[in-house]
Design a protein around this motif. Structure first.
Motif, mmCIF file in Angstrom:
data_model
loop_
_atom_site.group_PDB
_atom_site.id
_atom_site.type_symbol
_atom_site.label_atom_id
_atom_site.label_comp_id
_atom_site.label_asym_id
_atom_site.label_seq_id
_atom_site.Cartn_x
_atom_site.Cartn_y
_atom_site.Cartn_z
ATOM 1 N N GLU A 131 -11.930 8.626 2.499
ATOM 2 C CA GLU A 131 -13.191 8.785 3.228
ATOM 3 C C GLU A 131 -14.175 7.698 2.834
ATOM 4 O O GLU A 131 -14.859 7.122 3.691
ATOM 5 C CB GLU A 131 -13.803 10.155 2.940
ATOM 6 N N GLN A 132 -14.238 7.394 1.559
ATOM 7 C CA GLN A 132 -15.251 6.444 1.101
ATOM 8 C C GLN A 132 -14.749 5.004 1.085
ATOM 9 O O GLN A 132 -15.499 4.077 1.401
ATOM 10 C CB GLN A 132 -15.735 6.820 -0.299
ATOM 11 N N TYR A 133 -13.483 4.808 0.742
ATOM 12 C CA TYR A 133 -13.004 3.445 0.500
ATOM 13 C C TYR A 133 -11.911 2.983 1.463
ATOM 14 O O TYR A 133 -11.553 1.799 1.459
ATOM 15 C CB TYR A 133 -12.469 3.329 -0.929
ATOM 16 N N GLY A 134 -11.338 3.879 2.248
ATOM 17 C CA GLY A 134 -10.266 3.494 3.147
ATOM 18 C C GLY A 134 -10.744 2.543 4.231
ATOM 19 O O GLY A 134 -11.833 2.699 4.789
ATOM 20 N N ILE A 135 -9.936 1.536 4.529
ATOM 21 C CA ILE A 135 -10.281 0.564 5.560
ATOM 22 C C ILE A 135 -9.908 1.133 6.918
ATOM 23 O O ILE A 135 -8.774 1.587 7.128
ATOM 24 C CB ILE A 135 -9.552 -0.767 5.306
ATOM 25 N N ARG B 80 -3.293 2.413 7.275
ATOM 26 C CA ARG B 80 -2.585 3.578 6.752
ATOM 27 C C ARG B 80 -2.193 3.304 5.309
ATOM 28 O O ARG B 80 -1.972 2.150 4.923
ATOM 29 C CB ARG B 80 -1.367 3.920 7.597
ATOM 30 N N TYR B 81 -2.120 4.368 4.521
ATOM 31 C CA TYR B 81 -1.856 4.257 3.092
ATOM 32 C C TYR B 81 -0.716 5.192 2.715
ATOM 33 O O TYR B 81 -0.731 6.387 3.079
ATOM 34 C CB TYR B 81 -3.099 4.631 2.277
ATOM 35 N N ILE B 82 0.253 4.677 1.977
ATOM 36 C CA ILE B 82 1.337 5.516 1.466
ATOM 37 C C ILE B 82 0.819 6.319 0.288
ATOM 38 O O ILE B 82 0.317 5.761 -0.698
ATOM 39 C CB ILE B 82 2.540 4.661 1.042
ATOM 40 N N ILE B 83 0.930 7.633 0.400
ATOM 41 C CA ILE B 83 0.531 8.539 -0.676
ATOM 42 C C ILE B 83 1.797 9.184 -1.218
ATOM 43 O O ILE B 83 2.206 10.278 -0.840
ATOM 44 C CB ILE B 83 -0.473 9.594 -0.166
ATOM 45 N N ALA B 84 2.461 8.438 -2.091
ATOM 46 C CA ALA B 84 3.720 8.878 -2.702
ATOM 47 C C ALA B 84 3.704 8.447 -4.152
ATOM 48 O O ALA B 84 3.246 7.353 -4.484
ATOM 49 C CB ALA B 84 4.912 8.267 -1.976
ATOM 50 N N ASN B 85 4.231 9.286 -5.010
ATOM 51 C CA ASN B 85 4.254 8.970 -6.427
ATOM 52 C C ASN B 85 5.686 8.677 -6.862
ATOM 53 O O ASN B 85 6.251 7.664 -6.475
ATOM 54 C CB ASN B 85 3.631 10.118 -7.223
ATOM 55 N N GLU B 86 6.313 9.568 -7.576
ATOM 56 C CA GLU B 86 7.624 9.287 -8.146
ATOM 57 C C GLU B 86 8.764 9.615 -7.171
ATOM 58 O O GLU B 86 8.749 10.653 -6.507
ATOM 59 C CB GLU B 86 7.799 10.070 -9.443
ATOM 60 N N TYR B 87 9.725 8.712 -7.115
ATOM 61 C CA TYR B 87 10.967 8.920 -6.362
ATOM 62 C C TYR B 87 11.977 9.456 -7.362
ATOM 63 O O TYR B 87 12.284 8.804 -8.365
ATOM 64 C CB TYR B 87 11.440 7.608 -5.757
ATOM 65 N N SER C 227 1.228 0.897 -3.879
ATOM 66 C CA SER C 227 0.277 -0.005 -4.539
ATOM 67 C C SER C 227 -0.980 -0.242 -3.706
ATOM 68 O O SER C 227 -2.055 -0.499 -4.261
ATOM 69 C CB SER C 227 0.957 -1.341 -4.854
ATOM 70 N N LYS C 228 -0.861 -0.161 -2.382
ATOM 71 C CA LYS C 228 -2.033 -0.348 -1.536
ATOM 72 C C LYS C 228 -3.059 0.754 -1.789
ATOM 73 O O LYS C 228 -4.263 0.491 -1.915
ATOM 74 C CB LYS C 228 -1.614 -0.371 -0.071
ATOM 75 N N ALA C 229 -2.596 2.002 -1.871
ATOM 76 C CA ALA C 229 -3.506 3.115 -2.151
ATOM 77 C C ALA C 229 -4.060 3.018 -3.571
ATOM 78 O O ALA C 229 -5.235 3.299 -3.818
ATOM 79 C CB ALA C 229 -2.795 4.449 -1.949
ATOM 80 N N ARG C 230 -3.226 2.611 -4.506
ATOM 81 C CA ARG C 230 -3.679 2.502 -5.898
ATOM 82 C C ARG C 230 -4.737 1.410 -6.042
ATOM 83 O O ARG C 230 -5.692 1.556 -6.816
ATOM 84 C CB ARG C 230 -2.487 2.241 -6.810
ATOM 85 N N SER C 231 -4.564 0.334 -5.293
ATOM 86 C CA SER C 231 -5.498 -0.793 -5.394
ATOM 87 C C SER C 231 -6.763 -0.569 -4.576
ATOM 88 O O SER C 231 -7.887 -0.611 -5.109
ATOM 89 C CB SER C 231 -4.798 -2.072 -4.932
#
Length: 346
Positions: free
Chosen positions: A237-241, A245-252, A317-321
């Motif tokens: 909401e605050q920082y998304g461009i 779209r952003y991948i929201i995934a952690n561990e595989y 990494s896009k979401a993390r950055s």
């Protein structure tokens, strides 16, 4: 309180959060929606929720929210719910991938979203955060999947995936051509506490932890804690461009290792693995029988087996950055989920 962290470079300064104006969470009774509500309330935000009169609001508990009853198929109820809101967090979803007739999937997941976007444009909201799915991402034979890989497996996708793909495609078109201030989150398989329904994969985790299920398919999956997925929505909401779209995934993680966390935690025997090929043959035979006998809407299918192992490692990494998103370890997620399931007899 939720804390936001962001390193500004040449990016435009994000909009200030206005705590005096409400935000709308559509689909608030679901897993993602309810956790989004919970974190918004914790951050001191005024929250309005859009739910159907028949919705189970157990996940809301005693949270101080304004309830707006309606449905995404009803434009008037959408307009009324969105009016006066700064942002929309949209997590409305028909998840029934097993439906023989896909019309309800398109009616809710596509048409409902279009109705909500039209209402949002008419009322001038500042941000529209859309909960999409990792199922809209392309496959990558050469490494982890990222947001740049276009969808490239249409011939293998079932109607549920195609409906979700259509929804995200239309959403991004609205951002490009109609000025919708939208951000899409491609969310992996979610796990965690407060899973009231529970979700099918959460129910499986609970059953393995109890020892009532002792076999699982030998596949792997991208995972994410539901609390971290909701945190990503607030950050978006605050920082998304807009238009991204952003991948929201952690561990595989393999099912073997994933369920080992659960059985080691509860002291149950390790599960036995069913080879993917064996599961596919069993599903194929069952599918033939269901069709022969006229049965509809069955969970056991070749599509389900395919999807259980279709998704590989994902690059978040896009979401993390850009969002400064920091998910927790999967072991913490599994243990917290099990604690909640046991405390709530799930």
């Amino acid at each position: 309180m939720i804390s936001y962290f962001y390193t500004m470079s040449n990016a435009e300064k994000p909009p200030e959060i206005n705590n005096e104006r409400p935000v709308l969470v559509a689909g608030a009774s679901g897993f993602m929606g309810s956790h989004t509500v919970r974190q918004l309330v914790a951050a001191g935000r005024k929250v309005r929720i859009l739910v159907r009169p028949s919705s189970n609001l157990a996940a809301m508990g005693n949270l101080p929210v304004e309830i707006s009853y309606g449905d995404v198929s009803n434009q008037n109820s959408l307009s009324s719910a969105i009016k006066g809101c700064d942002s929309v967090f949209y997590s409305v979803l028909d998840p029934r991938f097993w439906l023989t007739n896909p019309e309800p999937l398109y009616r809710c997941n596509v048409d409902g979203l279009i109705n909500a976007m039209e209402a949002a444009l008419a009322t001038g909201i500042k941000k529209f955060v859309f909960t999409s799915t990792m199922g809209t991402l392309g496959f990558n034979a050469d490494g982890p999947v990222d947001e740049t890989i276009a969808f490239n497996w249409r011939e293998k996708a079932n109607p549920y995936i195609l409906a979700r793909l259509k929804a995200e495609t239309v959403f991004l078109e609205y951002c490009r051509t109609k000025g919708l201030p939208g951000v899409a989150l491609c969310v992996a398989n979610t796990y965690g506490p407060e899973d009231y329904q529970p979700t099918p994969h959460g129910g499986m985790l609970s059953a393995v932890a109890r020892g009532s299920v002792t076999r699982a398919m030998a596949s792997s999956q991208p995972t994410v804690d539901i609390r971290d997925a909701a945190a990503a929505a607030l950050l978006a909401e605050q920082y998304g461009i807009i238009g991204e779209r952003y991948i929201i995934a952690n561990e595989y993680i393999s099912n073997k290792d994933f369920y080992a966390i659960a059985t080691n935690y509860t002291g149950k025997k390790a599960i036995k693995l069913i080879p993917h090929k064996v599961a596919f043959v069993v599903a194929w035979a069952a599918e033939k029988w269901f069709k022969l006998t006229g049965k509809k809407d069955y969970l056991l299918s070749t599509d389900a087996v395919f999807l259980s192992g279709a998704f590989k490692a994902m690059d978040s990494s896009k979401a993390r950055s850009q969002l400064q998103w920091q998910p927790r370890p999967v072991q913490e997620t599994v243990q917290d989920a099990i604690d909640w399931y046991q405390a709530n007899a799930q």
